[in-house]
Design an enzyme around this catalytic site. Structure first.
Site, PDB file in Angstrom:
ATOM      1  CB  THR A  28      -0.895   0.077   1.254  1.00 44.14           C
ATOM      2  OG1 THR A  28      -0.101   0.460   2.387  1.00 44.14           O
ATOM      3  CG2 THR A  28      -1.579  -1.238   1.535  1.00 44.14           C
ATOM      4  CG  ASP A  29       1.314   5.899  -1.110  1.00 45.46           C
ATOM      5  OD1 ASP A  29       2.249   6.056  -0.295  1.00 45.46           O
ATOM      6  OD2 ASP A  29       1.149   6.639  -2.095  1.00 45.46           O
ATOM      7  CE1 TYR A  30       5.188   7.059   5.701  1.00 42.11           C
ATOM      8  CE2 TYR A  30       3.222   7.460   7.005  1.00 42.11           C
ATOM      9  CZ  TYR A  30       4.607   7.378   6.908  1.00 42.11           C
ATOM     10  OH  TYR A  30       5.393   7.630   8.009  1.00 42.11           O
ATOM     11  CB  THR A  31      -1.637   5.521   6.694  1.00 41.47           C
ATOM     12  OG1 THR A  31      -1.728   6.773   5.999  1.00 41.47           O
ATOM     13  CG2 THR A  31      -0.454   5.571   7.658  1.00 41.47           C
ATOM     14  CB  ALA A  32      -3.287   3.298   1.266  1.00 37.78           C
TER      15      ALA A  32
END
Length: 733
Positions: A257-261
């Site tokens: 995932t992207d950051y905290t997605a």
């Protein structure tokens, strides 16, 4: 590999398998709003599969030792970082690099980045970003390769090859991560993290190709995007992550995932953390960046029957396989042992960065051949970006030592020595709005706001101009005015700088605008009043020296735009490959024409079209010669032009080939890039340039998403940009 991973997983507990799906941050480098806690204890407990944002080799080795010496299964960690356009040796921002149209150089930039990053223990980069972007308001347009799927695909493949090499036998090869899958560059209103909505025909024809090219080139990992696709956030979108990425394209690596997605899907409205974590894992997302939704909830979801063990095992296996391919099970310290500091920020690497920067600059205007400058007399160097080391590298240069790099003032002074007198004045602040300046100069990129009034600053600049022969105005964006969470609704030169520029032009002295930019900008007034404009983007650690090379003619600029420059922000999204309308402006129609597709207040045309860029010399094109007028299945047509350097200097031209499908089962773009060649021509030299067109070049996805070429008539264009072309036609049987 299968035997090894099978044996390993048979010994792992459920918690240890889920732990491999967990990516935490050290907090050393800021790339998001959350910071992980209790990292060391979690590594010891087998609850961490990878770390990001660590840059010190001794810290990476120590952290790897915790996993190898104190966790039960002794599974090595991955160490990732946003190595986006170089590591310590910083190359131009990706948008600038794309303007070189030089695939060998772009691949080499990624190779150097991999060598340097791996020397500090990093074995995974969150790059390349291959999102097609056609809205200049979007800040992350700076991080991609522009508006065109063909060129974007070539660059995506080159970057993957540069990072990964042919295999992972060399400890300088690192995992690439293609991002952001998918459609992140099409966020509505150009606002970062915003929703995205488009047809599947547009996805497959315009936005998917660079992602697929990166996968075809062997990209080991893929990152999900923040936006939704067909109403489902990408991180939980099974159609994207499984049907398209794995089943249609054959991707074998793992998805992060992207950051905290995952956590952010709660705000999207898809449920609580347990629900959205299960949705993501079932969709085909394998690793959770920073949010810890998997480690916090997946075991409970398994217990409640909301997810099955096979889904967990599959994700764990993909990550373990990546570590196996990278060679970490054979040597967990392969990227953090020995002293390879001699590989980092070398003189040769900096020379490559300097050359890359000169290739990326785009000469937009050069009236009366004002450029190149002569090393004589006096120069007024004016502008808030003229003496800023911190802003030279641009956005997403998280590893750069921004205090080391020469400012433009320092570089020009070194270049001219005592031959030229340089009279410097700041002239203005970045913008009249002090809070906007703070938000535009984050992460240590301050321009050291001057407390004097705009009038006082301008007076000092005009005094410097009065005693100089020529004015070089270093204006535009600060590095953090583009990039992540840096969208703008006004994409012109900021207010107080524009007022300064007008005052400088009013002196009657020749003015050269050195434009710093991370996006296409609106420059109508500048293009009407400033005789020379050199767009230098943000050129990396050697930007200052590279600008001096081009300003004084040691290098003839050759960059060509990979994004259309609008006349004003109301035209965006703007791109050359638009679809035809039922009411187009006819060739002899003048803007404005009632009941035609146009604006009341501005023409449809960009200020500077895709592919545009001037040189200190000029080039002419002959008419196109075709080897045949009909293309048969399995055959080809060769299209040839003679390109002549008609000026007095040696130069490089980027020859571009476009096609148009005249009649098709669905509407097709008015032009599509299908080939290009960089050629170096001496003054007066001519050369034949030949392109080979096959049926594959004419294929597209129809409304049933079948990829095929359709028989019929085609137009073919060759020229130095998407607007100024020679034209002919042929048919496909």
């Amino acid at each position: 590999m299968k035997t090894f991973v099978d044996a390993l997983m048979n010994k792992m507990t459920l918690e240890e398998k889920i732990g491999q799906l967990n990516l935490l941050t050290s907090g050393e480098v800021v790339t998001g709003s959350a910071v992980s806690t209790g990292v060391e204890a979690k590594i010891k407990a087998g609850q961490v599969g990878a770390m990001l944002n660590m840059t010190k080799v001794e810290d990476i080795r120590r952290t790897q030792q915790i996993a190898m010496d104190q966790s039960r299964m002794k599974i090595p960690l991955l160490f990732g970082l946003d190595v986006v356009h170089g590591y310590k040796t910083t190359f131009p921002i990706p948008l600038a690099l794309s303007c070189s149209w030089d695939m060998d150089m772009i691949e080499k930039s990624a190779r150097i980045a991999a060598i340097e990053a791996s020397a500090d223990g990093i074995n995974w980069t969150f790059s390349p970003m291959v999102d097609i972007a056609r809205d200049a308001r979007w800040g992350r347009i700076a991080e991609g390769s522009g508006e065109d799927p063909y060129l974007g695909s070539k660059i995506a493949a080159a970057m993957v090859k540069g990072y990964q090499g042919n295999n992972f036998s060399e400890n300088s090869n690192i995992l690439a991560c293609v991002k952001h899958f998918a459609l992140y560059g099409a966020a509505e209103a150009g606002r970062d993290y915003n929703t995205t909505d488009m047809s599947h025909v547009r996805m497959y024809n315009d936005y998917f190709p660079p992602y697929k090219a990166a996968v075809d080139a062997g990209a080991a990992t893929v990152m999900t995007s923040f936006n939704d696709v067909d109403g489902i956030p990408a991180t939980a979108n099974k159609w994207l992550m499984t049907d398209v990425l794995r089943k249609q394209w054959g991707f074998k690596g793992f998805v992060v995932t992207d950051y905290t997605a995952i956590n952010e899907m709660i705000a999207h409205g898809l449920g609580d953390l347990q629900q959205v974590s299960a949705l993501a894992l079932k969709a085909g997302t394998d690793m959770d960046m920073v949010g810890e939704g998997f480690t916090g909830t997946i075991a409970q979801s398994l217990k409640e029957g909301k997810i099955d063990i096979n889904t967990i095992n599959t994700a764990c296996r993909r990550i373990l396989e990546a570590k196996y391919k990278l060679g970490l099970f054979a040597d967990p310290y392969r990227n953090s042992k020995g002293d390879r500091t001699g590989d980092i920020y070398t003189a040769q690497n900096r020379l490559e960065a300097r050359k890359a920067a000169t290739e990326s600059f785009v000469l937009l205007r050069n009236q009366q051949q004002l450029l190149p400058l002569k090393k004589q007399g006096s120069i007024a160097l004016i502008g808030p970006l003229a003496d800023s080391r911190e802003n030279m590298t641009g956005t997403w240069s998280v590893s750069a030592d921004i205090t080391k790099h020469a400012s433009l003032r320092e570089a020009l002074q070194k270049e001219v020595g005592s031959q030229v007198t340089i009279n410097y004045a700041k002239g203005s602040n970045l913008t009249a709005d002090s809070m906007l300046e703070i938000n535009s100069t984050m992460f240590g990129r301050s321009l050291h706001r001057d407390g004097r009034s705009a009038a006082e600053l301008r007076k000092e600049a005009l005094e410097a101009a009065a005693k100089s022969d020529i004015i070089v105005a270093a204006l535009g964006e600060a590095s953090e005015m583009s990039g992540e969470s840096a969208s703008r609704t006004d994409i012109g030169i900021p207010d107080t700088q524009k007022e300064l520029l007008a005052a400088l032009v009013a002196t009657g002295k020749p003015v050269v605008l050195v434009l710093f930019a991370g996006r296409p900008m609106t420059l109508v007034w500048e293009s009407e009043h400033v005789p020379a404009i050199l767009n230098v983007w943000f050129g990396g650690c050697e930007a200052g020296a590279a600008i001096a090379d081009v300003l004084f003619g040691a290098v003839n600029p050759s960059g060509k735009l990979t994004t259309s420059f609008p006349q004003n922000v109301g035209q965006v999204p703007l791109y050359y490959g638009q679809k035809p309308t039922g009411r187009p402006l006819a060739g002899n129609d003048k803007w404005f024409t009632k009941f035609r597709s146009n604006y009341l207040d501005v023409s449809n045309e960009p200020l500077y079209p895709f592919g545009y860029g001037l040189s200190y010399t000029t080039f002419s094109y002959s008419d196109i010669r075709l080897s045949a007028n009909t293309l048969s299945t399995g055959g080809n047509i060769k299209a040839t032009v003679t390109v002549t350097n008609t000026g007095k200097q040696d130069g490089v031209e980027i020859v571009q080939l476009y096609t148009r499908d005249v009649v098709a089962s669905i509407t097709r773009p008015v032009k599509e890039l299908k080939g290009f060649q960089r050629i170096a021509l001496k003054a007066g030299e001519s050369r034949q340039v030949t392109f080979t067109i096959t049926e594959n070049d004419l294929k597209f996805y129809n409304n049933e998403l079948k990829y095929a070429a359709e028989p019929g008539e085609f137009k073919l264009f060759i020229g130095g940009n998407s607007r100024d072309v020679k034209e002919t036609g042929f048919s496909l049987k």
